[in-house]
Design a protein around this motif. Structure first.
Motif, mmCIF file in Angstrom:
data_model
loop_
_atom_site.group_PDB
_atom_site.id
_atom_site.type_symbol
_atom_site.label_atom_id
_atom_site.label_comp_id
_atom_site.label_asym_id
_atom_site.label_seq_id
_atom_site.Cartn_x
_atom_site.Cartn_y
_atom_site.Cartn_z
ATOM 1 N N ILE A 76 3.060 -3.266 -3.108
ATOM 2 C CA ILE A 76 3.255 -2.313 -2.552
ATOM 3 C C ILE A 76 4.423 -2.770 -1.399
ATOM 4 N N SER A 77 4.295 -3.881 -0.900
ATOM 5 C CA SER A 77 5.333 -4.210 -0.048
ATOM 6 C C SER A 77 6.854 -4.352 -0.794
ATOM 7 N N LEU A 78 6.663 -5.155 -2.030
ATOM 8 C CA LEU A 78 7.847 -5.238 -2.756
ATOM 9 C C LEU A 78 8.519 -3.827 -3.354
ATOM 10 N N LEU A 79 7.666 -2.816 -3.612
ATOM 11 C CA LEU A 79 8.377 -1.526 -3.979
ATOM 12 C C LEU A 79 8.882 -1.146 -2.645
ATOM 13 N N HIS A 80 8.463 -0.981 -1.381
ATOM 14 C CA HIS A 80 9.013 -0.689 -0.267
ATOM 15 C C HIS A 80 10.462 -1.358 -0.254
ATOM 16 N N VAL A 81 10.454 -2.692 -0.403
ATOM 17 C CA VAL A 81 11.583 -3.419 -0.392
ATOM 18 C C VAL A 81 12.829 -2.416 -1.235
ATOM 19 N N LEU A 82 12.476 -2.561 -2.427
ATOM 20 C CA LEU A 82 13.266 -1.815 -3.283
ATOM 21 C C LEU A 82 13.833 -0.452 -2.828
ATOM 22 N N VAL A 83 12.936 0.248 -2.617
ATOM 23 C CA VAL A 83 13.450 1.631 -1.934
ATOM 24 C C VAL A 83 14.241 1.511 -0.861
ATOM 25 N N LEU A 84 13.756 0.707 -0.003
ATOM 26 C CA LEU A 84 14.705 0.557 1.480
ATOM 27 C C LEU A 84 16.129 -0.066 0.989
ATOM 28 N N GLU A 108 3.052 -1.557 7.601
ATOM 29 C CA GLU A 108 1.948 -2.369 7.540
ATOM 30 C C GLU A 108 1.133 -2.166 6.110
ATOM 31 N N CYS A 109 1.248 -2.864 5.301
ATOM 32 C CA CYS A 109 0.729 -2.830 3.787
ATOM 33 C C CYS A 109 -0.503 -3.774 3.255
ATOM 34 N N THR A 110 -1.189 -4.379 4.362
ATOM 35 C CA THR A 110 -2.294 -5.157 4.164
ATOM 36 C C THR A 110 -3.634 -4.340 4.005
ATOM 37 N N GLY A 111 -3.606 -3.332 4.915
ATOM 38 C CA GLY A 111 -4.958 -2.683 5.092
ATOM 39 C C GLY A 111 -6.029 -3.520 5.715
ATOM 40 N N GLN A 112 -5.813 -4.258 6.683
ATOM 41 C CA GLN A 112 -6.444 -5.191 7.475
ATOM 42 C C GLN A 112 -6.599 -4.477 8.820
ATOM 43 N N PRO A 113 -7.956 -4.110 9.462
ATOM 44 C CA PRO A 113 -7.755 -3.584 10.738
ATOM 45 C C PRO A 113 -6.859 -4.577 11.652
ATOM 46 N N THR A 114 -7.173 -5.785 11.503
ATOM 47 C CA THR A 114 -6.664 -6.789 12.443
ATOM 48 C C THR A 114 -5.052 -6.800 12.402
ATOM 49 N N VAL A 115 -4.664 -6.451 11.178
ATOM 50 C CA VAL A 115 -3.192 -6.392 11.005
ATOM 51 C C VAL A 115 -2.539 -5.182 11.398
ATOM 52 N N TRP A 116 -3.260 -4.045 11.376
ATOM 53 C CA TRP A 116 -3.063 -2.775 12.055
ATOM 54 C C TRP A 116 -2.720 -2.830 13.551
ATOM 55 N N LEU A 170 5.174 4.620 -11.959
ATOM 56 C CA LEU A 170 5.336 5.748 -10.956
ATOM 57 C C LEU A 170 4.313 6.030 -9.918
ATOM 58 N N GLU A 171 3.214 5.586 -10.310
ATOM 59 C CA GLU A 171 2.026 6.245 -9.121
ATOM 60 C C GLU A 171 2.209 5.419 -7.661
ATOM 61 N N PRO A 172 2.408 3.984 -7.893
ATOM 62 C CA PRO A 172 2.592 3.312 -6.719
ATOM 63 C C PRO A 172 3.887 3.709 -5.880
ATOM 64 N N LEU A 173 4.834 3.799 -6.982
ATOM 65 C CA LEU A 173 6.179 4.177 -6.231
ATOM 66 C C LEU A 173 6.154 5.354 -5.631
ATOM 67 N N SER A 174 5.520 6.420 -6.061
ATOM 68 C CA SER A 174 5.611 7.932 -5.505
ATOM 69 C C SER A 174 4.899 7.539 -4.198
ATOM 70 N N CYS A 175 3.620 6.796 -3.862
ATOM 71 C CA CYS A 175 2.931 6.542 -2.737
ATOM 72 C C CYS A 175 4.150 6.030 -1.643
ATOM 73 N N VAL A 176 4.883 5.071 -2.103
ATOM 74 C CA VAL A 176 5.989 4.543 -1.311
ATOM 75 C C VAL A 176 7.002 5.547 -0.742
ATOM 76 N N VAL A 177 7.535 6.228 -1.689
ATOM 77 C CA VAL A 177 8.438 7.226 -1.570
ATOM 78 C C VAL A 177 7.908 8.219 -0.491
ATOM 79 N N HIS A 178 6.754 8.710 -0.617
ATOM 80 C CA HIS A 178 6.193 9.570 0.325
ATOM 81 C C HIS A 178 6.284 8.968 1.784
#
Ligand SMILES: [Zn+2]
Ligand SMILES: [Zn+2]
Length: 344
Positions: free
Chosen positions: A174-182, A237-245, A145-153
């Motif tokens: 987190i990436s996979l939860l995005h895939v599921l919701v999309l 962006e789901c890695t949280g790395q500045p270079t990837v941002w 429920l918690e990680p999914l709530s972040c992704v829904v937001h």
């Protein structure tokens, strides 16, 4: 009760501690499942500003109400429940402006201690962000429920269209939860940019097209190829790395949106090509946390079986084995693990 304590970075101890007692409006949950989360691993490896040690830890859970405090309404001892570990105050400036995710005290009363037999939930969480779990939904899925709530937001604010080509950077939970919701929203072309095939396999299983690339130039070329030379309508962006941002804005099409979902280590900075942002009209979004409305949406998605979170759970271990599980995660093995009480 037995609980895992995080004593110092790299050191946990499973020991006897006082069983929590619920105050007015509070409940104590007998934990049926706790899930590992990237935040737990980060806290274990290098500490966390909001978690002074020694501390109980673990914040994704589901279980049964073991003890209900005075004045608890709507729940009784024995009820199967799921909850998120925070709740807004409902009275600060942000709460009154519909941005409860930014509530001034949202992180102050965060519930920690899911890697334990029992966990106490404050009255605000019980009132706002705790739900009954139906018997069809497994505790392990309910704990998402918690990680999914972040992704829904994030996705609610995005207003995605089914014909959008969406690129997700990273192949973790987190990436996979995005895939599921999309996918649930009917988005046909969901791409996941990863580095290693074995990590990306779960994304393939969930219906995403996987792009494997270690170098940004190589990734950009493949993304162009996959989008008829245009670029992605949406990049998440789901890695949280500045270079990837920094790289993320180059994968979006003109007029596209880049969602900076993964939080970077504090104090880090990024720089962007201003021409790219302005003349190509790139929209940047940086969603944080979730509102009670997002939790309700996530609850429905799970409870009504609209998304199936089971592929995210790599394995199930007993509570005393948390140390081994953290080692697996450190080696990059698996997505999420379920920790359950040892069989009596
Ligand atoms: Zn989490
Ligand atoms: Zn507030």
């Amino acid at each position: 009760m037995l609980a895992h304590l995080l004593l110092e970075p790299g050191k946990i101890d499973y020991r006897e501690v006082e069983t929590p007692v619920p105050g007015p409006g509070e409940v104590v949950i007998r934990v049926a499942t706790a899930l590992t989360c990237g935040t737990d691993l980060k806290a274990f490896l290098r500490g966390h500003p909001k978690m002074p040690m020694p501390t109980l830890f673990g914040h994704e859970f589901a279980g049964d109400v073991a003890f209900a405090g005075k004045g608890v309404r709507g729940f009784r001892e024995g009820d199967a429940v799921m909850a998120v570990p925070t709740a807004p105050c409902r009275s600060c400036y942000y709460c009154r402006h519909g941005q409860e995710n930014l509530c001034v005290s949202i992180m102050d009363n965060m519930v920690l201690g899911a890697y334990a037999e029992y966990i106490r939930l404050p009255a605000a969480v019980v009132e706002t962000n705790m739900y009954s779990k139906t018997s069809e939904l497994a505790y392990t899925e309910a704990a998402l429920l918690e990680p999914l709530s972040c992704v829904v937001h994030a996705i609610e604010r995005l207003g995605v269209r089914p014909d959008d080509r969406v690129l997700i950077i990273g192949a973790g939970a987190i990436s996979l939860l995005h895939v599921l919701v999309l996918k649930h929203l009917g988005v046909e072309q969901v791409m996941v940019l990863g580095r290693r095939q074995y990590r990306a396999q779960s994304a393939v299983d969930l219906g995403a097209n996987v792009i494997l690339a270690c170098e940004p130039e190589n990734a950009a070329a493949q993304i162009l190829e996959a989008t008829a030379g245009v670029g992605a309508d949406v990049v998440i962006e789901c890695t949280g790395q500045p270079t990837v941002w920094e790289q993320a804005i180059h994968y979006a099409r003109r007029g596209g949106t880049v969602v900076l979902f993964g939080g970077c280590p504090s104090g880090t900075r990024v720089s962007f090509d201003t021409g790219r942002l302005h003349y190509d009209q790139i929209t940047l979004m940086s969603p944080f946390h979730f509102t009670p409305r997002d939790v309700r949406t996530a609850y429905r998605l799970l409870g009504e079986r609209r998304i199936d979170g089971r592929p995210l759970i790599t394995g199930t271990y007993a509570f005393p084995e948390l140390g081994e599980v953290l080692e697996l995660l450190q080696r990059g093995e698996g997505i999420k693990y379920a920790l359950v009480p040892p069989e009596a």
